[in-house]
Write an enzyme that holds these catalytic residues in place. Structure first.
Site, PDB file in Angstrom:
ATOM      1  N   SER A 129       7.654 -36.047 -19.999  1.00  0.00           N
ATOM      2  CA  SER A 129       7.219 -36.957 -21.054  1.00  0.00           C
ATOM      3  C   SER A 129       6.890 -38.331 -20.481  1.00  0.00           C
ATOM      4  CB  SER A 129       8.294 -37.022 -22.145  1.00  0.00           C
ATOM      5  OG  SER A 129       7.799 -37.614 -23.321  1.00  0.00           O
ATOM      6  N   ASP A 178       3.771 -29.111 -29.176  1.00  0.00           N
ATOM      7  CA  ASP A 178       4.056 -30.477 -28.744  1.00  0.00           C
ATOM      8  C   ASP A 178       2.909 -31.401 -29.153  1.00  0.00           C
ATOM      9  OD1 ASP A 178       4.673 -32.834 -27.427  1.00  0.00           O
ATOM     10  OD2 ASP A 178       4.764 -31.940 -25.434  1.00  0.00           O
ATOM     11  N   HIS A 196       8.259 -29.944 -27.371  1.00  0.00           N
ATOM     12  CA  HIS A 196       8.507 -31.088 -26.501  1.00  0.00           C
ATOM     13  C   HIS A 196      10.015 -31.223 -26.267  1.00  0.00           C
ATOM     14  CE1 HIS A 196       7.145 -34.972 -24.812  1.00  0.00           C
ATOM     15  NE2 HIS A 196       8.363 -35.374 -25.120  1.00  0.00           N
TER      16      HIS A 196
END
Length: 353
Positions: A191, A285, A315
């Site tokens: 991320s 995601d 995610h």
């Protein structure tokens, strides 16, 4: 319900037979041609049952505490077979905490992965990603240096980038002490951490010492545009549309700065010369499409890329490994591919005159 009781209950539910887990999770969720993994759907359902929905909060302090608590619920055991040592990284802005992981079977010099944790540049730390780093070190057979870079809003853009770059240069300058060589240092993260790995690779692409490889797990690479996946999966799949806005408001409050290549590396004009990349995305995601757009840009720029979409996952799945099932399977595949990618890269470097 106390956190201890929640953890015991969570583990018991995750070990139920498949029909019972499906009953708790509800009917299968199908969206954009994919079906959400039962393991992911069950965890999302349990999260909502205990009042957790999304990663943002009224204050950064509350959000950080919530992530720490969630991480404790998901960490049932400390993974063994890995030695762990605390380190300090000097930077122009002060020292950063870091943690060096070494698999028990690794004695001589070998590859090192510098790992930048996720958390939207606002939450997360080396402890919340301890299990992921232990697992990557053990499964890939490499050393991992996890970096505790500064967080927003106390330290806004480009503080995290500055720290990430300083950590890479520190590792290159101190490679022998870290059990590696300057040519064997990779960068990676999930991320926001994937973003930092990507922008460090971009910032050093013309330098003599640059990353040997980049591991980008559901990376954030464009803070200027809302893509289709954000509309499809922006609610109900852990990372929400509101979370992304909140993270950016804390890290880069000036909207005009969000196109800077130190954040939105997808927008950089020239991506040639970057190190080989392994880019992982998740089917459910909000960041999926920008990660895959980055894959396309890398390929068009002649950068060797391994790209993998885990169609049925969400995610943040790196931090859900100990829930087992699809999360464990995905992490095994990521670590194995990382190991192969680093070995292939090392072989190519040895072949060069």
């Amino acid at each position: 319900m106390s956190p201890q009781v929640q953890a015991v209950a969570l583990r018991a539910i995750l070990q139920l037979p498949q029909p019972l887990r499906r009953l708790i999770a509800g009917a299968p969720i199908r969206l954009d041609g994919n079906e959400l993994a039962l393991d992911a759907q069950l965890l999302l359902r349990l999260q909502r049952m205990i009042g957790h929905d999304g990663l943002s909060a009224p204050t950064p302090e509350i959000a950080r505490a919530a992530m720490v608590q969630s991480n404790k619920l998901m960490t049932f055991n400390r993974l063994g077979g890995v030695s762990v040592g605390e380190r300090r990284i000097p930077t122009p802005s002060g020292e950063l905490a870091a943690r060096l992981y070494r698999p028990a079977e690794v004695a001589g010099p070998g590859p090192l992965l510098i790992f930048y944790h996720g958390g939207g540049f606002v939450v997360g730390d080396i402890e919340t990603h301890d299990d992921a780093c232990r697992f990557l070190a053990r499964q890939a057979g490499i050393r991992v240096l996890s970096v505790d870079y500064r967080l927003a809003p106390e330290h806004r853009f480009p503080a995290a980038f500055d720290d990430a770059l300083a950590a890479f240069r520190f590792a290159a300058d101190n490679a022998e002490a870290l059990g590696t060589t300057p040519e064997s240092i990779a960068v990676g993260g999930d991320s926001a951490g994937g973003n930092l790995a990507a922008v460090v690779s971009y910032a050093t692409r013309s330098e003599e010492i640059r990353p040997a490889f980049q591991l980008l797990v559901y990376p954030a690479v464009d803070a200027t545009r809302r893509r289709r996946s954000r509309e499809l999966f922006g609610r109900g799949f852990l990372l929400t549309d509101a979370d992304i806005d909140w993270f950016m408001a804390n890290y880069v409050p000036e909207v005009g700065e969000r196109g800077d290549h130190r954040l939105s590396v997808l927008l950089a004009e020239d991506l040639t010369g970057l190190p080989p990349a392994y880019v992982v995305t998740a089917g459910f995601d909000p960041l999926r499409d920008e990660g895959e757009a980055y894959v396309q840009r890398l390929k068009e720029s002649g950068v060797p890329v391994i790209d993998r979409r885990f169609e049925d996952l969400i995610h943040g799945f790196m931090n859900l490994r100990q829930a087992g099932g699809r999360f464990q399977e995905a992490m095994v595949e990521i670590a194995s591919t990382l190991r192969a990618g680093l070995a292939l890269r090392a072989g190519r470097l040895q072949d060069q005159p």
